[in-house]
Design an enzyme around this catalytic site. Structure first.
Site, PDB file in Angstrom:
ATOM      1  N   ARG A   1      -0.037 -13.724  -5.461  1.00  0.00           N
ATOM      2  CA  ARG A   1      -0.414 -12.320  -5.548  1.00  0.00           C
ATOM      3  C   ARG A   1       0.425 -11.569  -6.470  1.00  0.00           C
ATOM      4  NH1 ARG A   1      -3.929  -9.799  -2.499  1.00  0.00           N
ATOM      5  NH2 ARG A   1      -2.797  -7.901  -2.751  1.00  0.00           N
TER       6      ARG A   1
ATOM      7  N   CYS B   1      -6.144 -12.519   0.971  1.00  0.00           N
ATOM      8  CA  CYS B   1      -4.755 -13.138   1.563  1.00  0.00           C
ATOM      9  C   CYS B   1      -4.951 -13.271   2.984  1.00  0.00           C
ATOM     10  CB  CYS B   1      -3.631 -12.054   1.372  1.00  0.00           C
ATOM     11  SG  CYS B   1      -2.126 -12.743   1.619  1.00  0.00           S
TER      12      CYS B   1
ATOM     13  N   ARG C   1      -3.691  -6.222   1.923  1.00  0.00           N
ATOM     14  CA  ARG C   1      -2.593  -5.952   0.867  1.00  0.00           C
ATOM     15  C   ARG C   1      -3.402  -5.584  -0.373  1.00  0.00           C
ATOM     16  NH1 ARG C   1       0.881 -11.516   0.705  1.00  0.00           N
ATOM     17  NH2 ARG C   1       2.422 -10.216  -0.076  1.00  0.00           N
ATOM     18  N   PRO C   2      -3.910  -4.367  -0.322  1.00  0.00           N
ATOM     19  CA  PRO C   2      -4.883  -3.824  -1.402  1.00  0.00           C
ATOM     20  C   PRO C   2      -4.046  -3.329  -2.676  1.00  0.00           C
ATOM     21  CG  PRO C   2      -4.641  -2.150   0.087  1.00  0.00           C
ATOM     22  CD  PRO C   2      -4.126  -3.241   0.838  1.00  0.00           C
ATOM     23  N   VAL C   3      -4.389  -3.412  -4.122  1.00  0.00           N
ATOM     24  CA  VAL C   3      -3.583  -3.201  -4.980  1.00  0.00           C
ATOM     25  C   VAL C   3      -3.845  -1.616  -5.516  1.00  0.00           C
ATOM     26  CG1 VAL C   3      -3.350  -5.466  -5.788  1.00  0.00           C
ATOM     27  CG2 VAL C   3      -5.213  -4.032  -6.513  1.00  0.00           C
ATOM     28  N   ASP C   4      -4.655  -0.917  -4.611  1.00  0.00           N
ATOM     29  CA  ASP C   4      -4.735   0.730  -5.162  1.00  0.00           C
ATOM     30  C   ASP C   4      -3.645   1.305  -5.539  1.00  0.00           C
ATOM     31  OD1 ASP C   4      -4.507   0.258  -2.346  1.00  0.00           O
ATOM     32  OD2 ASP C   4      -5.400   2.393  -2.100  1.00  0.00           O
ATOM     33  N   LEU C   5      -2.394   0.920  -4.710  1.00  0.00           N
ATOM     34  CA  LEU C   5      -1.052   1.913  -4.959  1.00  0.00           C
ATOM     35  C   LEU C   5      -0.766   1.511  -6.455  1.00  0.00           C
ATOM     36  CD1 LEU C   5       0.966   1.138  -1.552  1.00  0.00           C
ATOM     37  CD2 LEU C   5      -0.514   3.175  -2.143  1.00  0.00           C
TER      38      LEU C   5
ATOM     39  N   ILE D   1       3.468  -4.555   9.742  1.00  0.00           N
ATOM     40  CA  ILE D   1       3.327  -4.590   8.136  1.00  0.00           C
ATOM     41  C   ILE D   1       2.062  -5.151   7.779  1.00  0.00           C
ATOM     42  CG2 ILE D   1       4.365  -5.365   6.012  1.00  0.00           C
ATOM     43  CD1 ILE D   1       6.299  -3.580   7.539  1.00  0.00           C
TER      44      ILE D   1
END
Length: 395
Positions: free
Chosen positions: A61, A85, A90-94, A297
């Protein structure tokens, strides 16, 4: 475009995955033995491609984090979304919102991120809604070449963030506040070559400390730092393990007495690391009483619990909480690894279980642990890899 020399470099599947991707983008990657041990030399005289395909990004990732540097240096990039995953969404929008705050134009099509900043990135304010190590690292990597100042708030404070900032500063970046929730980056026009020693892996350190605590005996861990795992040490001592810090590491000792069951909640650094939760659960399977382990988490990070039960552990999971009732002994069995940390938790349990344990899908281990059999074997463990079956046998 100048050489970056990284010393104290591990030889792992993950670093090699990333090396292959960087080579596709134009980086010369040279692994070699230096005067101080393994090192890697990276030189990117020019970006020959801004395309990071799915078949490479899906393998790790963190590969997604080439997006920001490509955008900062060449003004455009096409990078695959990393996909699913096993331990959570675990999004990637941040990551994408942070890059947009720096002036990037981003579109999503058919599983790919198309990003453009033809006039370069510009400094901005990025406030993370929750602490994210990956998003903090990614924004740092992009912001160092942005025009003007970037301020990150609610940034991750992990030692790896500080290490990345130290490396970038050696290369000419202007970063202050790394290791605190507020990081300031003054953009520069380009980076230069440098030499940087990679910091010791705190998760590897904690894993071997827990292995020694579970199997018993006295083991000294060297070339590492105990302050990186203070939250773990506190819990180990509470459970009845002797831990003695040294200038270059720590000594872990447990001879005789049964461990005490305790409560643990994972939290961002400096709290108890989620990447040590599976290993700590293995330790608590033999403790006296009921332990409670709370995972805050990642939502799917108890997949090792059913496999530990195959060894005789008494574990019940409800949402983000696991209750571990200690048993007198574990019994060897065949088990299956589901992810990197889960796999090593099964190895640790196998060290203490009666008889033989076989861990299947052992390729997960090679992503984050170098020469695991050799290191454990040096401490008296009977561990061997079954090449044909891609498994690891532990006694």
């Amino acid at each position: 475009d100048e050489p970056l020399r990284l010393t104290n470099m591990p030889r792992l599947a993950d670093t090699r995955f990333l090396g292959r991707l960087l080579q596709r983008l134009g980086t010369e990657v040279e692994e070699r033995e230096g005067a101080e041990g393994p090192e890697t030399l990276l030189t990117t005289r020019e970006i020959v491609s801004g395309f990071a395909p799915y078949d490479l990004v899906r393998q790790m990732r963190a590969s997604f984090n080439v997006l920001g540097p490509l955008l900062a240096r060449s003004g455009q990039a096409k990078v695959s979304l990393p996909g699913g995953c096993t331990i959570g969404a675990r999004p990637v929008d941040l990551h994408l919102k942070a890059l947009e705050a720096l002036g990037a134009k981003i579109d999503l099509h058919e599983g790919y991120v198309y990003a453009q900043a033809p006039r370069g990135l510009t400094g901005g304010e990025v406030e993370f809604p929750f602490v994210s190590v990956g998003a903090t690292e990614h924004t740092l990597l992009a912001a160092v070449l942005a025009q003007g100042e970037t301020v990150l708030t609610n940034a991750a404070c992990e030692p790896e963030i500080t290490d990345l900032a130290d490396c970038l500063n050696k290369m000419g970046a202007k970063i202050s506040g790394a290791g605190t929730p507020t990081i300031r980056i003054e953009g520069v026009s380009s980076l230069t070559g440098a030499t940087h020693a990679v910091l010791p892996d705190r998760i590897e350190t904690g894993t071997y400390a827990l292995a020694a605590a579970m199997a018993g005996g006295e083991v000294r861990l060297t070339k590492t730092r105990s302050d990186f795992i203070q939250a773990l040490i506190d819990k180990m001592v509470e459970a009845g393990v002797e831990v003695t810090p040294h200038n270059d590491g720590l000594t872990v000792k447990r001879n005789g007495g049964r461990l005490k069951a305790i409560e643990v909640t994972t939290d961002p650094y400096p709290g108890f690391a989620t990447d040590l939760q599976a290993q700590f659960m293995a330790l608590m399977t033999l403790a006296d009483g009921e332990s409670i382990i709370r995972e805050t988490i990642f939502e799917n990070r108890f997949m090792h619990a059913p496999e530990l039960r195959r060894l005789g552990a008494d574990i019940s999971v409800h949402g983000g909480e696991a209750r571990v009732r200690g048993v007198e002994a574990l019994e060897g069995a065949q088990v299956m690894a589901t992810d990197l940390r889960a796999s090593v938790s099964l190895v640790i349990a196998g060290l203490a279980a009666r008889g033989e344990t076989i861990v299947n899908r052992v390729y997960h281990l090679d992503r984050g642990f170098e020469r695991l059999e050799e290191k454990l074997g040096a401490c008296g463990a009977q561990v061997r890899r079954l090449k044909g079956d891609s498994a690891e046998e532990v006694e």
